[in-house]
Design a protein around this motif. Structure first.
Motif, PDB file in Angstrom:
ATOM      1  N   ARG A 156       1.054  -1.134   0.036  1.00  0.00           N
ATOM      2  CA  ARG A 156      -0.049   0.006  -0.070  1.00  0.00           C
ATOM      3  C   ARG A 156       0.928   1.293  -0.044  1.00  0.00           C
ATOM      4  NH1 ARG A 156      -5.115  -1.192   4.008  1.00  0.00           N
ATOM      5  NH2 ARG A 156      -6.187  -2.519   2.348  1.00  0.00           N
ATOM      6  N   ILE A 157       0.448   2.330  -0.820  1.00  0.00           N
ATOM      7  CA  ILE A 157       1.068   3.491  -0.697  1.00  0.00           C
ATOM      8  C   ILE A 157      -0.251   4.510   0.001  1.00  0.00           C
ATOM      9  CG2 ILE A 157       2.218   5.389  -1.830  1.00  0.00           C
ATOM     10  CD1 ILE A 157       2.882   3.332  -3.865  1.00  0.00           C
ATOM     11  N   ILE A 158       0.111   5.439   0.805  1.00  0.00           N
ATOM     12  CA  ILE A 158      -0.886   6.284   1.570  1.00  0.00           C
ATOM     13  C   ILE A 158      -0.624   7.690   1.486  1.00  0.00           C
ATOM     14  CG2 ILE A 158      -1.946   6.744   3.791  1.00  0.00           C
ATOM     15  CD1 ILE A 158      -1.912   3.794   3.163  1.00  0.00           C
ATOM     16  N   LYS A 159      -1.672   8.331   0.867  1.00  0.00           N
ATOM     17  CA  LYS A 159      -1.569   9.906   0.617  1.00  0.00           C
ATOM     18  C   LYS A 159      -2.462  10.565   1.453  1.00  0.00           C
ATOM     19  CE  LYS A 159       1.199  10.101  -3.089  1.00  0.00           C
ATOM     20  NZ  LYS A 159       2.263  10.805  -3.003  1.00  0.00           N
ATOM     21  N   ASP A 160      -2.497  11.888   1.554  1.00  0.00           N
ATOM     22  CA  ASP A 160      -3.179  12.702   2.577  1.00  0.00           C
ATOM     23  C   ASP A 160      -4.787  12.677   2.373  1.00  0.00           C
ATOM     24  OD1 ASP A 160      -1.130  13.271   4.083  1.00  0.00           O
ATOM     25  OD2 ASP A 160      -0.795  15.165   2.789  1.00  0.00           O
TER      26      ASP A 160
END
Length: 275
Positions: A202-206
């Motif tokens: 997973r890649i998390i953004k705001d």
């Protein structure tokens, strides 16, 4: 000295609806991927965790302040700041373990669902993923790799699969960390019995939104073994990514697995290759 292995990430996509097709074509035309909200995922326990409030008074106050929970519990928060440690332990801790505790859990989950999450896999021939996320093998799968420049694939983190609901302590897991670090830890945990097979990163953004990636990150496009060769999606690939490698999969003859039928640049593919 051997060259380090480049990590490959795979994004499965269905083409069964207009929305699915839009997201798939957006990858080709605009070089962007959509980071979704957790409440749109297929796991009802997504972002589910137990918050352990057995920290010191200052740690709990810091947690409320940095997460923004002080705004939701404005009066209680300012009362807590004025309390002695003895009164805090006597009056506040029981509240955190009662109805208010459940409300806090809900508010934390609400903040988690405000994040944007991109789900990827480390496997391109995963039969379950083709079945569940690529319209029963009629869809496609994009292969990405981390490259220099505007690249967020280097931020991909393997999901932690656990046998029980994750418990996070504000004293141990949150102390001296940013809110995003705390939220990311919760958002990267799943129940191992049901989800381990996905080999998920997973890649998390705001926030949920479409985010641009470096076009050089897209290395290949896999076609499911039931992909329709007449589907116009292939023409979109040829138009916008003519040099991109296209890989057509088919069921193996002697095992329960998927194998490559052909591997060619998009511009070189014709109908005969599918026969």
């Amino acid at each position: 000295m051997s060259k380090p292995t480049t990590k490959k990430y795979f994004k499965y996509r269905s083409l069964s609806s207009k929305t699915d097709r839009k997201y798939a074509c957006d990858i080709l035309i605009n070089n962007q991927l959509y980071f979704a909200s957790g409440d749109s995922f297929n796991d009802p326990f997504e972002f589910h965790s137990i918050i352990d409030f057995k920290g010191s008074k200052n740690q709990i106050l810091d947690y409320f302040e940095k997460t923004g929970l002080e705004n939701d519990f404005f009066e209680i928060f300012h009362q807590m700041k004025k309390m002695s440690t003895k009164d805090f332990d006597k009056q506040v801790r029981p509240i955190l373990e009662s109805v208010s505790y459940n409300k806090i859990q809900g508010l934390v989950k609400k903040r988690l669902n405000s994040l944007g999450v991109l789900c990827l896999s480390s496997e391109e021939k995963n039969i379950n993923l083709w079945s569940n996320y690529a319209n029963s093998h009629k869809g496609i799968c994009f292969q990405f790799e981390s490259v220099e420049g505007n690249d967020y694939f280097s931020q991909a983190t393997l999901v932690e699969y656990t046998p029980k609901i994750n418990t996070l302590s504000i004293a141990e897991d949150y102390s001296d960390k940013t809110l995003m670090d705390f939220l990311k830890k919760i958002s990267r945990t799943k129940y191992e019995a049901y989800w381990t097979h996905e080999k998920e990163y997973r890649i998390i953004k705001d926030k949920p939104a479409a985010y641009k990636f470096n076009p050089l990150s897209l290395k290949a496009i896999y076609l499911g073994c039931r992909f329709d060769p007449k589907d116009d999606f292939l023409n979109v690939v040829k138009k916008y990514k003519p040099d991109c490698e296209v890989v057509y999969l088919q069921p193996a003859k002697d095992s329960y697995s998927l194998v490559v039928k052909f591997r060619k640049n998009a511009e070189d593919i014709n109908s005969e290759h599918f026969s």
